[in-house]
Design a protein around this motif. Sequence first.
Motif, mmCIF file in Angstrom:
data_model
loop_
_atom_site.group_PDB
_atom_site.id
_atom_site.type_symbol
_atom_site.label_atom_id
_atom_site.label_comp_id
_atom_site.label_asym_id
_atom_site.label_seq_id
_atom_site.Cartn_x
_atom_site.Cartn_y
_atom_site.Cartn_z
ATOM 1 N N UNK A 116 51.252 62.226 35.915
ATOM 2 C CA UNK A 116 50.821 61.198 37.054
ATOM 3 C C UNK A 116 50.576 59.795 36.725
ATOM 4 N N UNK A 117 50.198 59.771 35.197
ATOM 5 C CA UNK A 117 49.833 58.265 34.800
ATOM 6 C C UNK A 117 50.962 57.487 34.778
ATOM 7 N N UNK A 118 52.182 58.090 34.246
ATOM 8 C CA UNK A 118 53.409 57.517 33.996
ATOM 9 C C UNK A 118 53.927 57.282 35.539
ATOM 10 N N UNK A 119 53.901 57.970 36.376
ATOM 11 C CA UNK A 119 54.090 57.826 37.856
ATOM 12 C C UNK A 119 53.541 56.536 38.366
ATOM 13 N N UNK A 120 52.249 56.705 38.420
ATOM 14 C CA UNK A 120 51.607 55.540 38.682
ATOM 15 C C UNK A 120 51.809 54.384 38.007
ATOM 16 N N UNK A 121 52.179 54.109 36.691
ATOM 17 C CA UNK A 121 52.331 52.889 35.968
ATOM 18 C C UNK A 121 51.294 52.323 35.521
ATOM 19 N N UNK A 122 50.066 53.305 35.236
ATOM 20 C CA UNK A 122 48.719 52.872 34.909
ATOM 21 C C UNK A 122 48.988 51.728 33.813
ATOM 22 N N UNK A 123 48.003 50.999 33.867
ATOM 23 C CA UNK A 123 47.837 49.785 32.883
ATOM 24 C C UNK A 123 46.896 50.204 31.628
ATOM 25 N N UNK A 124 47.140 50.054 30.289
ATOM 26 C CA UNK A 124 46.686 50.836 29.355
ATOM 27 C C UNK A 124 45.440 50.556 29.099
ATOM 28 N N UNK A 125 44.732 49.319 29.660
ATOM 29 C CA UNK A 125 43.295 49.184 29.354
ATOM 30 C C UNK A 125 42.479 48.930 30.635
ATOM 31 N N UNK A 126 43.030 48.457 31.454
ATOM 32 C CA UNK A 126 42.235 47.977 32.497
ATOM 33 C C UNK A 126 42.154 48.682 33.829
ATOM 34 N N UNK A 127 43.104 49.681 33.956
ATOM 35 C CA UNK A 127 42.982 50.686 35.047
ATOM 36 C C UNK A 127 42.503 52.269 34.398
#
Length: 406
Positions: A116-127
């Motif tokens: 799910x983190x990959x699908x979202x494309x979550x930013x490593x430090x700010x999200x």
Amino acid sequence: MTETTATRPTGLTTAFDIPRPPGLTWYVQAQQPVGYEVSLTRGLLNPANPALAKAVGADGRSGVRALVVVDRVVDELYGTALRGYFTAWQTDVTWLVMPGDEETKTLDQVVEVTRAMTRMGILRRTERVVVVGGGVLMDVVGMAASLYRRGAPYVRVPTTLVGQVDAGVGVKTGVNHGTHKNRLGTYFAPEAALIDPEFLRTVPQRHIANGLAEIIKMALIKDASLFKLLEETVAHISSDSLADCGAAMSEVVSRAIAGMLDELEPNLWEGVLERSVDYGHTFSPSLELRADPPLLHGEAVAVDMAVCVALAAGRQYLTTEDAHRALALIAAAGLPLTHPVFTAELLQLGLADAVKHRDGQQRLPLTDGIGSCVFVNDVTAAELSRALEFVHAYVGAADGVDGSDR
């Protein structure tokens, strides 16, 4: 950084050769600061309360993103309020609804969160990743956050009593593996843990008792005043009384959390293996995964604590009167004192496994008078059998039957 060299051999023409022993040695030393907030708040899902918005970096004006992982049951109860809250704070949420039962505490579930983190494309430090649920889901999501790109920030919103006083306030994550509880795991602190007693209003009484086991644990090994307060109030502790959070319930919960944090803070990474908070957690892992029907975590801890109370009485760390007070409190909380699977043989197996976990010694915490703790390393199989007999005799006397038949 230090460097040790040996005399360079003669006759070599390369620009640099590894010297003969002792060779070259570099020593690297670093420290990583850890800081996170544990906050007790009310009305967490009321848009007028900025605590959760602040935790994800939302200000209500500029849009932010977050991955919110919600326990399936919690989503049925609070999903509308959760979605309304984040909409009000201009937060673009990717939702993941997952089961939070003990049997789903697996590595596969951890991987599902990372997907799910990959699908979202979550930013490593700010999200941020926000986990809303009980202790099982917090362990799963915390482990996923610790592994994803070697660490992504996350926020805990525990919704069960055991989550609010125990699993949600430390830094450990983990999943079960094989027949072993929490065998795979990491240490990874959340950025914040936000505790709202209002969530407890919809928690079944059995799960309230489940959390009370961890509160009783803190009372027995650290806080005699909390023990006395529990004796006075346990008959009135319910989902509603905890959610209302009057003076007595507020003190019960806050003392339990403060005591837990006081014990954890100087030893977050468990460099010291003599941990008073391991009380009730020596034999219980073996019982919890073997009982059929399954026991909740706190129920297994309660049976473990009963044995430890008996061990302490056998060594005269506790008077018989205080041992009976402790057993009476555990039972009054709606928790079991015995279980058919919990035999002397299983106790020995559990202790042997604990010895491996504790680096070759028992390091068994026992109450040294109510509210204090001592560690022992010489508990014998005969002592374990006598401890079981002590508990069975107490239960039999309380039931008006011969405890030896239990």
